[in-house]
Write a protein that holds these residues in place. Structure first.
Motif, mmCIF file in Angstrom:
data_model
loop_
_atom_site.group_PDB
_atom_site.id
_atom_site.type_symbol
_atom_site.label_atom_id
_atom_site.label_comp_id
_atom_site.label_asym_id
_atom_site.label_seq_id
_atom_site.Cartn_x
_atom_site.Cartn_y
_atom_site.Cartn_z
ATOM 1 N N THR A 271 0.821 -1.217 0.000
ATOM 2 C CA THR A 271 0.000 0.000 0.000
ATOM 3 C C THR A 271 0.852 1.263 0.000
ATOM 4 N N ALA A 272 2.182 1.115 -0.033
ATOM 5 C CA ALA A 272 3.060 2.286 -0.021
ATOM 6 C C ALA A 272 2.953 3.034 -1.348
ATOM 7 N N LEU A 273 2.964 4.359 -1.272
ATOM 8 C CA LEU A 273 2.834 5.194 -2.468
ATOM 9 C C LEU A 273 4.213 5.407 -3.087
ATOM 10 N N LEU A 274 4.621 4.465 -3.942
ATOM 11 C CA LEU A 274 5.925 4.525 -4.589
ATOM 12 C C LEU A 274 5.785 5.132 -5.987
ATOM 13 N N PRO A 275 6.903 5.572 -6.601
ATOM 14 C CA PRO A 275 6.845 6.001 -7.993
ATOM 15 C C PRO A 275 6.302 4.881 -8.876
ATOM 16 N N ALA A 276 5.681 5.234 -9.979
ATOM 17 C CA ALA A 276 5.001 4.260 -10.829
ATOM 18 C C ALA A 276 5.910 3.114 -11.261
ATOM 19 N N ILE A 277 7.173 3.444 -11.565
ATOM 20 C CA ILE A 277 8.082 2.412 -12.057
ATOM 21 C C ILE A 277 8.435 1.408 -10.965
ATOM 22 N N ASP A 278 8.550 1.869 -9.700
ATOM 23 C CA ASP A 278 8.798 0.963 -8.585
ATOM 24 C C ASP A 278 7.517 0.243 -8.180
ATOM 25 N N GLN A 279 6.389 0.908 -8.341
ATOM 26 C CA GLN A 279 5.096 0.263 -8.094
ATOM 27 C C GLN A 279 4.949 -0.959 -8.988
ATOM 28 N N PHE A 280 5.378 -0.805 -10.252
ATOM 29 C CA PHE A 280 5.314 -1.917 -11.199
ATOM 30 C C PHE A 280 6.310 -3.012 -10.831
ATOM 31 N N GLN A 281 7.540 -2.613 -10.485
ATOM 32 C CA GLN A 281 8.590 -3.590 -10.203
ATOM 33 C C GLN A 281 8.333 -4.422 -8.959
ATOM 34 N N TYR A 282 7.868 -3.785 -7.899
ATOM 35 C CA TYR A 282 7.801 -4.456 -6.604
ATOM 36 C C TYR A 282 6.394 -4.834 -6.146
ATOM 37 N N ILE A 283 5.367 -4.295 -6.811
ATOM 38 C CA ILE A 283 4.015 -4.524 -6.290
ATOM 39 C C ILE A 283 3.052 -5.053 -7.350
ATOM 40 N N ASP A 284 2.876 -4.310 -8.448
ATOM 41 C CA ASP A 284 1.818 -4.629 -9.401
ATOM 42 C C ASP A 284 2.255 -5.488 -10.575
ATOM 43 N N GLY A 285 3.497 -5.323 -11.045
ATOM 44 C CA GLY A 285 3.926 -5.955 -12.297
ATOM 45 C C GLY A 285 4.425 -7.379 -12.132
ATOM 46 N N TRP A 286 4.770 -7.978 -13.276
ATOM 47 C CA TRP A 286 5.235 -9.363 -13.242
ATOM 48 C C TRP A 286 6.559 -9.545 -12.488
ATOM 49 N N PRO A 287 7.480 -8.510 -12.436
ATOM 50 C CA PRO A 287 8.711 -8.730 -11.662
ATOM 51 C C PRO A 287 8.480 -8.902 -10.166
ATOM 52 N N ALA A 288 7.279 -8.478 -9.681
ATOM 53 C CA ALA A 288 7.013 -8.560 -8.242
ATOM 54 C C ALA A 288 6.976 -10.002 -7.735
ATOM 55 N N GLY A 289 6.633 -10.935 -8.617
ATOM 56 C CA GLY A 289 6.692 -12.356 -8.249
ATOM 57 C C GLY A 289 5.462 -12.915 -7.574
ATOM 58 N N TRP A 290 4.349 -12.168 -7.593
ATOM 59 C CA TRP A 290 3.129 -12.692 -6.984
ATOM 60 C C TRP A 290 2.659 -13.938 -7.733
ATOM 61 N N GLY A 291 2.287 -14.955 -6.982
ATOM 62 C CA GLY A 291 1.756 -16.173 -7.583
ATOM 63 C C GLY A 291 2.794 -17.190 -7.991
ATOM 64 N N VAL A 292 4.071 -16.898 -7.786
ATOM 65 C CA VAL A 292 5.126 -17.833 -8.184
ATOM 66 C C VAL A 292 4.998 -19.154 -7.413
ATOM 67 N N LYS A 293 4.736 -19.049 -6.106
ATOM 68 C CA LYS A 293 4.587 -20.264 -5.305
ATOM 69 C C LYS A 293 3.406 -21.100 -5.803
ATOM 70 N N ASP A 294 2.327 -20.425 -6.187
ATOM 71 C CA ASP A 294 1.148 -21.144 -6.693
ATOM 72 C C ASP A 294 1.461 -21.841 -8.011
ATOM 73 N N ILE A 295 2.236 -21.174 -8.862
ATOM 74 C CA ILE A 295 2.613 -21.775 -10.145
ATOM 75 C C ILE A 295 3.481 -23.011 -9.917
ATOM 76 N N VAL A 296 4.473 -22.878 -9.018
ATOM 77 C CA VAL A 296 5.357 -24.009 -8.706
ATOM 78 C C VAL A 296 4.553 -25.169 -8.124
ATOM 79 N N ARG A 297 3.618 -24.828 -7.238
ATOM 80 C CA ARG A 297 2.780 -25.865 -6.623
ATOM 81 C C ARG A 297 1.939 -26.576 -7.692
ATOM 82 N N TYR A 298 1.442 -25.817 -8.651
ATOM 83 C CA TYR A 298 0.599 -26.395 -9.711
ATOM 84 C C TYR A 298 1.424 -27.290 -10.633
ATOM 85 N N LEU A 299 2.649 -26.840 -10.954
ATOM 86 C CA LEU A 299 3.501 -27.635 -11.836
ATOM 87 C C LEU A 299 4.012 -28.894 -11.144
#
Length: 299
Positions: A271-299
């Motif tokens: 919920t931190a108000l970061l610059p858009a490019i860091d928001q993408f890198q660490y929170i919203d975008g694919w580099p943030a890594g959300w769901g990686v554990k779920d993907i590994v578990r599924y595979l």
């Protein structure tokens, strides 16, 4: 490290403590340390390199030169952007070494340190992936051939506004303004402020001119001199201002913006108000890594 560097330059414990405090509340420092990114290691090596380089200017010796070579070599092996440190260290030799033979000795020992550091970096050539490093670097900076075909003025203007905006956001505008004002108000330490600002501006302008795909973390290590300048100026104003209320107000003005953002990062960085490019890198975008554990578990 920042505490030691500030004490070396200003010879005041309060300035050293203030520099350490400003680093502690720095949002980008907290973010990079929390994610354990290499930019944090590069920043540490940069600070200690400046400390050793300052000692080299005051007491030129081969021992200090070799210690500097170790730090600079480690920085070069950490990230290619450490090449910018050569100019920063040369600037320190020109500013703080005594005229005549000591200055020549300092520059000579810096040259030795640089050559040994490049020798350390050459171990990368033993890796079969060595060519990939140079190729990867072209993702982040323009080559000379590319620059010749680009509108340099509009590119530099855009990069300056974007990169400068990141510096203002993460360090806070009050710290930057007070740090710049220290050069005018504190005549005793004018040389220190001039060095600290030039140590940031010269490599920063180079990044502005050749930057292609740059993130805030890439220029974080360059901003360390600005924290020291801000700490020195803040302590000077604290001692100059007589009214306790104004002192507290000045301190809060400098610390609260960074402290608030750091608190948000600590409590829930999503919920931190970061610059858009860091928001993408660490929170919203694919580099943030959300769901990686779920993907590994599924595979």
């Amino acid at each position: 490290g920042l505490v030691v560097l500030a004490f070396q330059l200003f010879k005041m414990r309060t300035t050293a403590i203030m520099a350490g405090a400003l680093y502690i509340v720095s949002p980008l420092a907290l973010l990079l340390d929390r994610f354990a990114l290499y930019d944090s290691l590069l920043t540490t090596l940069t600070i200690w390199g400046l400390i050793v380089m300052y000692h080299l200017t005051q007491h030129p010796s081969l021992g200090s030169s070799l210690v500097l070579a170790l730090l600079l070599g480690a920085a070069l092996l950490t990230k290619s952007s450490a090449m910018l440190l050569f100019g920063m260290y040369l600037l320190m030799a020109l500013f703080f070494a005594k005229k005549g033979k000591p200055k020549l000795l300092s520059i000579g020992y810096l040259l030795i340190a640089s050559l040994v550091a490049l020798l350390y970096q050459s171990v990368q050539q033993l890796s079969p992936a060595a060519n990939s490093i140079a190729e990867k670097n072209t993702t982040f900076v323009y080559t000379w051939d590319q620059l010749r075909s680009l509108p340099l003025v509009s590119l530099a203007t855009h990069n300056f506004l974007v990169y400068g905006g990141w510096v203002v956001f993460y360090l806070s505008l009050p710290i930057l303004l007070i740090g710049a004002g220290g050069w005018f108000s504190n005549r005793k330490n004018r040389q220190n402020y001039a060095f600290l600002w030039l140590a940031f501006l010269i490599p920063f302008i180079l990044v502005v001119l050749i930057g292609k795909t740059v993130y805030p973390r890439h220029i974080f290590f360059l901003t360390m001199p600005l924290l020291v300048a801000g700490a020195g100026a803040l302590v000077y104003l604290w001692e100059t201002i007589r009214r306790p209320g104004l002192r507290v107000a000045l301190f809060l003005l400098c610390v609260l913006p960074s402290g608030y953002l750091s608190t948000r990062i600590l409590s829930d960085y999503k919920t931190a108000l970061l610059p858009a490019i860091d928001q993408f890198q660490y929170i919203d975008g694919w580099p943030a890594g959300w769901g990686v554990k779920d993907i590994v578990r599924y595979l």
